[in-house]
Design a protein around this motif. Sequence first.
Motif, mmCIF file in Angstrom:
data_model
loop_
_atom_site.group_PDB
_atom_site.id
_atom_site.type_symbol
_atom_site.label_atom_id
_atom_site.label_comp_id
_atom_site.label_asym_id
_atom_site.label_seq_id
_atom_site.Cartn_x
_atom_site.Cartn_y
_atom_site.Cartn_z
ATOM 1 N N ALA A 152 38.735 -12.214 72.826
ATOM 2 C CA ALA A 152 38.795 -11.807 71.425
ATOM 3 C C ALA A 152 40.208 -11.992 70.871
ATOM 4 C CB ALA A 152 38.360 -10.354 71.285
ATOM 5 N N ILE A 153 40.292 -12.178 69.580
ATOM 6 C CA ILE A 153 41.583 -12.441 68.934
ATOM 7 C C ILE A 153 42.415 -11.171 68.749
ATOM 8 C CG2 ILE A 153 40.868 -12.174 66.516
ATOM 9 C CD1 ILE A 153 42.431 -14.824 65.979
ATOM 10 N N LYS A 154 41.782 -10.023 68.802
ATOM 11 C CA LYS A 154 42.482 -8.751 68.612
ATOM 12 C C LYS A 154 43.689 -8.637 69.544
ATOM 13 C CE LYS A 154 41.865 -3.739 68.927
ATOM 14 N NZ LYS A 154 40.951 -2.630 69.292
ATOM 15 N N ASP A 155 44.811 -8.213 68.975
ATOM 16 C CA ASP A 155 46.074 -7.969 69.688
ATOM 17 C C ASP A 155 46.803 -9.241 70.095
ATOM 18 O OD1 ASP A 155 45.798 -5.197 69.481
ATOM 19 O OD2 ASP A 155 44.652 -5.079 71.352
ATOM 20 N N LYS A 156 46.257 -10.409 69.785
ATOM 21 C CA LYS A 156 47.022 -11.633 70.019
ATOM 22 C C LYS A 156 48.114 -11.749 68.959
ATOM 23 C CE LYS A 156 43.461 -14.115 72.554
ATOM 24 N NZ LYS A 156 42.600 -15.323 72.672
ATOM 25 N N CYS A 157 49.103 -12.582 69.240
ATOM 26 C CA CYS A 157 50.315 -12.634 68.413
ATOM 27 C C CYS A 157 50.258 -13.799 67.425
ATOM 28 C CB CYS A 157 51.545 -12.767 69.303
ATOM 29 S SG CYS A 157 53.091 -12.744 68.386
ATOM 30 N N LEU A 158 50.418 -13.471 66.147
ATOM 31 C CA LEU A 158 50.455 -14.457 65.063
ATOM 32 C C LEU A 158 51.881 -14.555 64.528
ATOM 33 C CD1 LEU A 158 49.269 -16.256 62.782
ATOM 34 C CD2 LEU A 158 48.741 -14.138 61.543
ATOM 35 N N LEU A 159 52.422 -15.765 64.494
ATOM 36 C CA LEU A 159 53.724 -16.010 63.892
ATOM 37 C C LEU A 159 53.524 -16.712 62.556
ATOM 38 C CD1 LEU A 159 56.848 -16.141 63.931
ATOM 39 C CD2 LEU A 159 56.624 -18.352 65.116
ATOM 40 N N MET A 179 45.633 -8.408 64.628
ATOM 41 C CA MET A 179 46.600 -9.152 65.419
ATOM 42 C C MET A 179 47.979 -8.513 65.311
ATOM 43 S SD MET A 179 45.439 -13.031 64.346
ATOM 44 C CE MET A 179 46.261 -13.828 65.719
ATOM 45 N N ARG A 180 48.830 -8.809 66.279
ATOM 46 C CA ARG A 180 50.262 -8.518 66.179
ATOM 47 C C ARG A 180 50.890 -9.630 65.358
ATOM 48 N NH1 ARG A 180 52.822 -9.523 70.701
ATOM 49 N NH2 ARG A 180 54.688 -8.514 69.882
ATOM 50 N N ILE A 181 51.780 -9.267 64.432
ATOM 51 C CA ILE A 181 52.301 -10.282 63.516
ATOM 52 C C ILE A 181 53.822 -10.308 63.548
ATOM 53 C CG2 ILE A 181 52.323 -11.123 61.142
ATOM 54 C CD1 ILE A 181 49.673 -9.634 60.746
ATOM 55 N N LEU A 182 54.358 -11.496 63.775
ATOM 56 C CA LEU A 182 55.783 -11.778 63.661
ATOM 57 C C LEU A 182 55.984 -12.717 62.481
ATOM 58 C CD1 LEU A 182 56.572 -12.518 67.427
ATOM 59 C CD2 LEU A 182 56.676 -10.303 66.242
ATOM 60 N N GLY A 183 57.190 -12.758 61.956
ATOM 61 C CA GLY A 183 57.452 -13.630 60.820
ATOM 62 C C GLY A 183 58.818 -14.285 60.912
ATOM 63 N N VAL A 184 58.940 -15.394 60.202
ATOM 64 C CA VAL A 184 60.230 -16.067 60.041
ATOM 65 C C VAL A 184 60.453 -16.266 58.555
ATOM 66 C CG1 VAL A 184 61.556 -18.186 60.437
ATOM 67 C CG2 VAL A 184 60.123 -17.256 62.267
ATOM 68 N N ARG A 185 61.605 -15.844 58.071
ATOM 69 C CA ARG A 185 61.925 -16.053 56.667
ATOM 70 C C ARG A 185 63.430 -16.220 56.512
ATOM 71 N NH1 ARG A 185 60.940 -10.650 53.106
ATOM 72 N NH2 ARG A 185 61.065 -12.265 51.493
ATOM 73 N N ARG A 186 63.814 -16.817 55.416
ATOM 74 C CA ARG A 186 65.217 -17.140 55.155
ATOM 75 C C ARG A 186 66.105 -15.903 55.193
ATOM 76 N NH1 ARG A 186 68.216 -17.310 50.468
ATOM 77 N NH2 ARG A 186 69.823 -18.923 50.322
ATOM 78 N N SER A 187 65.649 -14.799 54.589
ATOM 79 C CA SER A 187 66.476 -13.603 54.484
ATOM 80 C C SER A 187 66.359 -12.689 55.696
ATOM 81 C CB SER A 187 66.081 -12.806 53.241
ATOM 82 O OG SER A 187 64.777 -12.278 53.384
ATOM 83 N N LEU A 189 64.505 -10.265 55.944
ATOM 84 C CA LEU A 189 64.190 -8.910 55.504
ATOM 85 C C LEU A 189 62.781 -8.530 55.929
ATOM 86 C CD1 LEU A 189 65.696 -8.984 51.888
ATOM 87 C CD2 LEU A 189 66.684 -7.921 53.935
ATOM 88 N N ALA A 190 62.562 -7.232 56.131
ATOM 89 C CA ALA A 190 61.269 -6.733 56.597
ATOM 90 C C ALA A 190 60.173 -6.990 55.565
ATOM 91 C CB ALA A 190 61.369 -5.248 56.882
ATOM 92 N N VAL A 191 58.962 -7.179 56.065
ATOM 93 C CA VAL A 191 57.774 -7.387 55.235
ATOM 94 C C VAL A 191 56.692 -6.438 55.744
ATOM 95 C CG1 VAL A 191 55.945 -9.014 54.623
ATOM 96 C CG2 VAL A 191 58.315 -9.785 54.706
ATOM 97 N N PRO A 192 56.002 -5.719 54.856
ATOM 98 C CA PRO A 192 54.942 -4.805 55.305
ATOM 99 C C PRO A 192 53.902 -5.516 56.163
ATOM 100 C CG PRO A 192 55.448 -4.404 52.999
ATOM 101 C CD PRO A 192 56.210 -5.637 53.395
ATOM 102 N N GLY A 193 53.546 -4.905 57.282
ATOM 103 C CA GLY A 193 52.547 -5.465 58.171
ATOM 104 C C GLY A 193 53.106 -6.387 59.233
ATOM 105 N N VAL A 194 54.366 -6.772 59.092
ATOM 106 C CA VAL A 194 54.990 -7.689 60.059
ATOM 107 C C VAL A 194 55.841 -6.872 61.025
ATOM 108 C CG1 VAL A 194 56.484 -9.698 60.358
ATOM 109 C CG2 VAL A 194 54.998 -9.522 58.342
ATOM 110 N N GLU A 195 55.525 -7.011 62.293
ATOM 111 C CA GLU A 195 56.191 -6.210 63.330
ATOM 112 C C GLU A 195 57.676 -6.515 63.412
ATOM 113 O OE1 GLU A 195 55.837 -6.500 68.096
ATOM 114 O OE2 GLU A 195 53.963 -5.992 67.081
ATOM 115 N N ARG A 196 58.013 -7.790 63.308
ATOM 116 C CA ARG A 196 59.416 -8.195 63.384
ATOM 117 C C ARG A 196 59.610 -9.488 62.609
ATOM 118 N NH1 ARG A 196 63.079 -8.809 68.940
ATOM 119 N NH2 ARG A 196 65.071 -9.173 67.883
ATOM 120 N N VAL A 197 60.707 -9.547 61.850
ATOM 121 C CA VAL A 197 61.022 -10.739 61.065
ATOM 122 C C VAL A 197 62.286 -11.382 61.625
ATOM 123 C CG1 VAL A 197 61.586 -11.660 58.793
ATOM 124 C CG2 VAL A 197 59.948 -9.774 58.999
#
Length: 334
Positions: A152-159, A179-187, A189-197
Motif C-alpha cells: 500500500a502507498i500509505k506512509d511511503k515518502c513523496l518528494l 503519505m509522508r511528504i518532503l519538499g524542495v523550494r527556493r526559500s 520555508l515551511a509549507v503546511p502538510g510538508v514534513e521537511r522542506v
Amino acid sequence: MIHVHLENSTAKAEPFWLTTALVDTACASYGNLPGEARFTVGNDPAAIHACLSTADVLVTSAGVIADPHFPRGDLARIAPKLRFIHLIDAGVEDVMPLTWLPAHVQLINNSGVHVEKAREFLLMTLLALNSRLPQIMNNQWHARWDAIFTSAIKDKCLLVVGLGDLGKAAVAAGLTLNMRILGVRRSALAVPGVERVYGPDRLKEAMALADFVVICTPLTSQTRNMISRSVLETAKPGAALVNIGRADVLDHDALVECLENGLLSGALLDVLPQEPLPASSALWTCPNLMINPHVGADDPTTYMRETMRLLFDNLRAHRRGESLKNVVDRIREY
C-alpha cells in the motif's frame, strides 16, 4: 472606461479559446467592476496593433507574445495605456526575459486555475506508479504474465520539487493518500502538510529518501536541468518519478537510462521536451514510462472560467489601486 483586449491564439485547443461568448458569460458572472469596461476580442496577431493602441489590459497566451507580429520591441509606443498583460498560461518561460516589457506594465500568469484537476491527476498517477502500472502495461503489450505484488502507498515518502500552486496540489494528493511528504523550494520555508522542506542545494539528499518524486517547479534559468543525471543517480532504488511542471527541468536522456537499468521503477511525463513528441523519440519506447500529452492539469470545463475569475479579480484591484494577483517577478522569472 477601461479597455480590455483579448487576443486569441487558435493554436490552443478549442476549449481554451478566448471568445466573445466567454466574455459575455464572465461579465454576467463577475461583472461588478468599479466603473465601466469595454471588451474586444481578436484572432489575428497581424491586426493587434490597432487594439493595443487603446488597451489598458491585454489577455492572451504566450504564443501570441512570441508571434513575430507582436510588437515586443516597441510596446510602450504602440500600447501607451497598457498596464498589465494577463497570460492564460501558467508557465512564462516562452516570453522570458522580460526586457521587452515596459517597466510600468505588469505580467500576470494563470497559476492556480488548474489546482483541483492537478490534484486529481496526481492522485491517479501516484496510485498507478505505486501499483507498477507502467510495467504491467508493458507486460501486456508483450503478452507476458508476471505477477507484480506491491504494498500500500500509505506512509511511503513523496518528494515534491517546487511548492507553488501546482506543488501544493501534489502535497494535497499525498496527504489524501496518507503519505509522508518532503519538499524542495527556493526559500526552504515551511509549507503546511510538508514534513521537511529542503533548499535546492540539498536536493540530492531529499531524492535519496523519496519513494516518489513529483516535479512541479516552473522553468527558470535556475531550474533548467535541475533534475540532472547526477541528481537522478542519487534516487532511492525503485523510486518513481512524475513531471507535471516543465520539461526542461529534467534530463530525459538520463531518465531513460535510469528506467532501463532499473534504478527507477516507473515514470510518468505530462510535459515533454518537444510537443507534440516526435515518433522518433526514445521516450515512446522507454520501458516503464507513461506519456501523458500535457493534459494532466487542464479541465476544459473550468480552466477558462477560473481564468476569467482571476482576470476580473485583477480588474477590480486595478481600478481600486490595489495589488494584483499572480504578478510575475522579473528577477525570479515566475
